[in-house]
Write a protein that holds these residues in place. Sequence first.
Motif, mmCIF file in Angstrom:
data_model
loop_
_atom_site.group_PDB
_atom_site.id
_atom_site.type_symbol
_atom_site.label_atom_id
_atom_site.label_comp_id
_atom_site.label_asym_id
_atom_site.label_seq_id
_atom_site.Cartn_x
_atom_site.Cartn_y
_atom_site.Cartn_z
ATOM 1 N N PRO A 100 -29.703 5.157 9.213
ATOM 2 C CA PRO A 100 -31.001 5.316 8.465
ATOM 3 C C PRO A 100 -31.805 4.012 8.634
ATOM 4 O O PRO A 100 -31.155 3.199 8.538
ATOM 5 N N GLY A 101 -32.887 4.184 8.569
ATOM 6 C CA GLY A 101 -34.091 3.109 8.375
ATOM 7 C C GLY A 101 -34.837 3.037 9.711
ATOM 8 O O GLY A 101 -34.447 3.274 10.823
ATOM 9 N N ILE A 102 -36.109 2.498 9.235
ATOM 10 C CA ILE A 102 -37.094 2.211 10.360
ATOM 11 C C ILE A 102 -36.465 1.415 11.469
ATOM 12 O O ILE A 102 -37.064 1.410 12.629
ATOM 13 N N ALA A 103 -36.005 0.472 10.713
ATOM 14 C CA ALA A 103 -35.510 -0.889 11.782
ATOM 15 C C ALA A 103 -34.731 -0.222 12.919
ATOM 16 O O ALA A 103 -34.625 -0.639 14.082
ATOM 17 N N ALA A 104 -33.889 0.597 12.646
ATOM 18 C CA ALA A 104 -32.797 1.302 13.519
ATOM 19 C C ALA A 104 -33.648 2.108 14.788
ATOM 20 O O ALA A 104 -33.303 2.009 15.790
ATOM 21 N N ALA A 105 -34.729 2.884 14.137
ATOM 22 C CA ALA A 105 -35.624 3.527 15.039
ATOM 23 C C ALA A 105 -36.221 2.598 15.914
ATOM 24 O O ALA A 105 -36.382 2.992 17.091
ATOM 25 N N ARG A 106 -36.821 1.566 15.536
ATOM 26 C CA ARG A 106 -37.616 0.859 16.493
ATOM 27 C C ARG A 106 -36.576 0.159 17.297
ATOM 28 O O ARG A 106 -37.043 -0.118 18.737
ATOM 29 N N GLN A 107 -35.418 -0.436 16.922
ATOM 30 C CA GLN A 107 -34.385 -1.033 18.012
ATOM 31 C C GLN A 107 -34.153 -0.219 18.894
ATOM 32 O O GLN A 107 -33.971 -0.392 20.083
ATOM 33 N N ALA A 108 -33.748 1.245 18.578
ATOM 34 C CA ALA A 108 -33.575 2.141 19.482
ATOM 35 C C ALA A 108 -34.542 2.427 20.408
ATOM 36 O O ALA A 108 -34.147 2.673 21.715
ATOM 37 N N ALA A 109 -35.866 2.125 20.293
ATOM 38 C CA ALA A 109 -36.959 2.392 21.040
ATOM 39 C C ALA A 109 -36.812 1.052 22.070
ATOM 40 O O ALA A 109 -37.090 1.403 23.207
ATOM 41 N N LEU A 110 -36.775 0.067 21.566
ATOM 42 C CA LEU A 110 -36.516 -1.077 22.319
ATOM 43 C C LEU A 110 -35.523 -1.052 23.179
ATOM 44 O O LEU A 110 -35.505 -1.430 24.436
#
Length: 328
Positions: free
Chosen positions: A91-101
């Motif tokens: 959960p959380g936008i940080a996890a989604a952004r890091q997954a993209a990177l």
Amino acid sequence: MAQGHDNAPGRPAAPMEGAARSQSAARARVMIAIPTFQREELLQPLLCAIQEDAADVDAERRILIVDNDPEESARAVAATLDAGYLAEPTPGIAAARQAALDSAAPNELVVMIDDDLLPEPGWLAGLVDAWQTYRPAAVMGFVRYVWREGTDPWIAAGGFMRRTRFPTGTELSALATGNVLIDSAQTRALGVRFDVGLGLSGGSDLEFGRVLLKAGGRIVASAESVARDDIVSRRTTLAFVRRRAICQGQVRARLMSRDELAAARIAKRAGHLVGGLLRVPSFVAGEWLARLRHDLPAGAVYRRRRWFAQGRVLGALGVMTPEYKRPA
């Protein structure tokens, strides 16, 4: 999944020169990542706008939907729209952004745009051109907030949803990732990652930028890259803007007192506590004076600052209210 901040400017960045400029001018490889959570209805118009705008950009490109919903509600939409799909259940936008990177190929630029934004013409070119000219670790585009017709003038005047449009090439001292390009090769080399622990509290992009600058990376602005945020009705209420301002104050106090040494951490938290306590009465007085002058914008700004100062006090005391808390 927007999280906004004002960003203080720095000095104008120097354009790349000579061999380095020639290298940076090579055809870019771009991954456009869309972190999303249960907003399937917004993805089709967003992807159509991205594809139309990107058609004029001379770069290898692909689109990736990063789904932060454990139920993978965006998977079917991605298949229908012929976009890449990545599930990130943490959960959380940080996890989604890091997954993209993490999913970026070597030397692939990662462009992130929030799922509730729409790019305006020249959006992608503005980011890529700024990167090719200045070769920073991150390029931050502009987010233009559009208030709904009938929004309370007090709320619209208070600067609760606001960004500053800095000239292209301005070096920034803070980062917001609603509309941003990140050089994945540079951030990997510098060891900079999004703090997943801040995914629901907010401020993960602010912390990412702080760590990036501390590691020697640079952030520059692109005034030509614009994404529009049509503010939804639930974000135009007094309760929402109050909660947002307080949460941002809490996050600021928490992030700015993250020193490794206990003594320094305690000193910084004490500074936020005292600073917040001193500012609250002055902002209350300013708001009342603005009311006497019938100055609506000034009164709204003073109240926003009071709520932010109250958040700083709470954050210094260790009280955190997750801005993006999800139902259990």
